[in-house]
Design an enzyme around this catalytic site. Structure first.
Site, PDB file in Angstrom:
ATOM      1  N   ALA A   1       7.735   4.035  -2.805  1.00 37.62           N
ATOM      2  CA  ALA A   1       7.031   3.427  -1.672  1.00 37.62           C
ATOM      3  C   ALA A   1       5.772   4.223  -1.317  1.00 37.62           C
ATOM      4  O   ALA A   1       4.992   3.790  -0.478  1.00 37.62           O
ATOM      5  CB  ALA A   1       7.955   3.333  -0.467  1.00 37.62           C
ATOM      6  N   LYS A   2       5.587   5.393  -1.930  1.00 38.66           N
ATOM      7  CA  LYS A   2       4.360   6.198  -1.769  1.00 38.66           C
ATOM      8  C   LYS A   2       3.958   6.337  -0.306  1.00 38.66           C
ATOM      9  O   LYS A   2       2.781   6.222   0.038  1.00 38.66           O
ATOM     10  CB  LYS A   2       3.230   5.607  -2.607  1.00 38.66           C
ATOM     11  CG  LYS A   2       3.561   5.601  -4.115  1.00 38.66           C
ATOM     12  CD  LYS A   2       2.407   5.140  -4.982  1.00 38.66           C
ATOM     13  CE  LYS A   2       2.720   5.273  -6.464  1.00 38.66           C
ATOM     14  NZ  LYS A   2       3.900   4.503  -6.941  1.00 38.66           N
TER      15      LYS A   2
END
Lengths: 297, 297
Positions: free
Chosen positions: A103-104
């Site tokens: 999901a960075k």
């Protein structure tokens, strides 16, 4: 509670492969039968992603230790997509798979803590990918929430995309920026080493830069690598070889599209094609990298 | 279709203030009555965040042009949180407010496109915050999806947190990294200028670094600034003065906690306190910055 790196390494040893299957459900690539059954409303797409990913998990769960669901595709379906991601994460956990939620995320203070709660409490992920641009105090809230639960992080260091060098390769105090980031990752990681000698903060290092991979591996003993770029992004198994330690541990190698949507699937149903692609990726990694040693132990 | 920067500037001119209200619903800070009504299950928290933010919108909608919902808090409530965020975004749009979804997304290729679809199609945001670490080809998919709909981006350049300098201030080719990023933002932004001379790619530049703010403003004519840090994070109205152009345009100044959860609210109900805090922030910005000129036009 178990240390994240220990759990990951034990799981990789049990399955005898560092392959991580990326769960990136792209609508246009899904089997026609699944698309037709659910339709292309947001809700329909979410159901289709859930069905596809869960059936893919049923196939790959006996073969690999780690899966990496990509949050973006689920988010693009709105609330129904969030529910679908939750079901996929639950199924993966029920299979005993280690889950890396891709999901960075990145933010500061209580906002970063809220992201960490989403990842580790709501989605119950074993690890989360995070972006380092905001610096140390943007990583600490993730560590605070994650470490209380024995969870890990993978920090973006050197990404596999063509334009990744625009900032990551800039020379900063005579070192490319990504080496400055990897020095910070080493510090965070070594704060909490597991019994296998690896920390709970790993590094994302693309396989598309094989020489850099070697240099960063050298720089970061005891840091787990998550290596994207293998398969559809163009890197070969041998390009990932520099990511491993001498025992064939210390790295997981992700492949998404090349396994979920293999191009040489003529005459097979999609599930047979996925199994075939996963087995072939496992074989490739075993013959072309030190990960082959895992099969021998 | 209207250019994002034109829409934003017209809205700021109509409301005569650059104040952006950040919708960061922190559970522990919510009014006791709302917490009690919904309870602290994930679903209950989501309902509480939705009620709180919508009642806050009812108060601030006549006063300001822009709101910035913070995705993290909603995500921490799971699928119910995603639904709550959707309702909050809808209400903001119904009020004609410009919405900046603060989610700091970043990824590459079709994954970045999926994030952009979530932001611009599902949540119907006018603009999205993004993180530049992955470089140009990680920004392009957001631009592709956003520009087709007249939407904008705010790229993190210099963040307001204490540790933000760890990487952002590193000297890269004799310039701090954030100036390398701001040069890239200028390019992206100037690809598509609106009729008011501003581009559709803005920069996030914290008010906690007032001198840098001046330097970056100098470097980036025609680039919209989103300035966090005003209020609870310690910056005063005068610290944001360097963000504006001579007409008092070109920047929006965000305040979240200091408006939603003001500390000097004794004797007021929470809604009166929010209105009071918003009016006071608007007044501060009008007297201490060139934004005061908006009231005169």
């Amino acid at each position: 509670m178990n240390h994240f790196a220990d759990r990951l390494i034990d799981a990789v040893r049990r399955k005898k492969t560092p392959l991580c299957v990326g769960l990136d459900p792209r609508w246009d690539s899904l089997p026609e039968s699944i698309r037709r059954r659910h339709g292309d409303s947001l809700q329909g797409k979410a159901y289709a992603y859930e069905e596809f990913c869960i059936r893919a998990l049923d196939i790959v769960a006996p073969l690999v230790a780690v899966v990496k669901p990509q949050s973006a595709f689920f988010e693009a379906c709105g609330p129904a997509g969030t529910s679908a991601l939750l079901q996929v994460m639950r199924r993966a956990r029920r299979y005993g798979l280690v889950t890396v939620l891709d999901a960075k995320r990145n933010d500061i203070a209580s906002t970063a803590e809220a992201y960490a709660e989403a990842a580790f409490h709501v989605f119950d992920a074993d690890a989360l990918t995070v972006n380092p641009y905001l610096g140390r105090d943007s990583i600490e809230p993730f560590l605070k929430v994650g470490r209380a639960l024995g969870r890990g992080l993978f920090v973006l260091v050197r990404t596999s995309n063509r334009g990744g060098g625009q900032f990551q390769e800039l020379s900063c105090n005579n070192q490319p920026l990504y080496q400055q980031v990897s020095a910070a990752v080493k510090q965070w990681s070594h704060e909490q080493l597991g019994t296998h000698g690896y920390g709970d903060v790993g590094a994302v290092v693309g396989a598309t830069h094989s020489q850099e991979l070697a240099a960063i591996r050298q720089q970061l003993p005891g840091v787990l690598f998550l290596v994207p770029g293998f398969g559809a992004q163009g890197a070969m198994a041998e390009d990932t070889a520099n990511a491993f330690d001498v025992s064939g541990l210390g790295a997981i190698v992700n492949s998404s599209r090349a396994i979920l949507f293999p191009s040489d699937a003529t005459g097979m149903d999609w599930e047979a094609a996925v199994e075939n692609a996963a087995r072939s990726a496992i074989r490739e990694l075993a013959t072309k990298t030190a990960a082959g040693k895992l099969a021998g132990t």
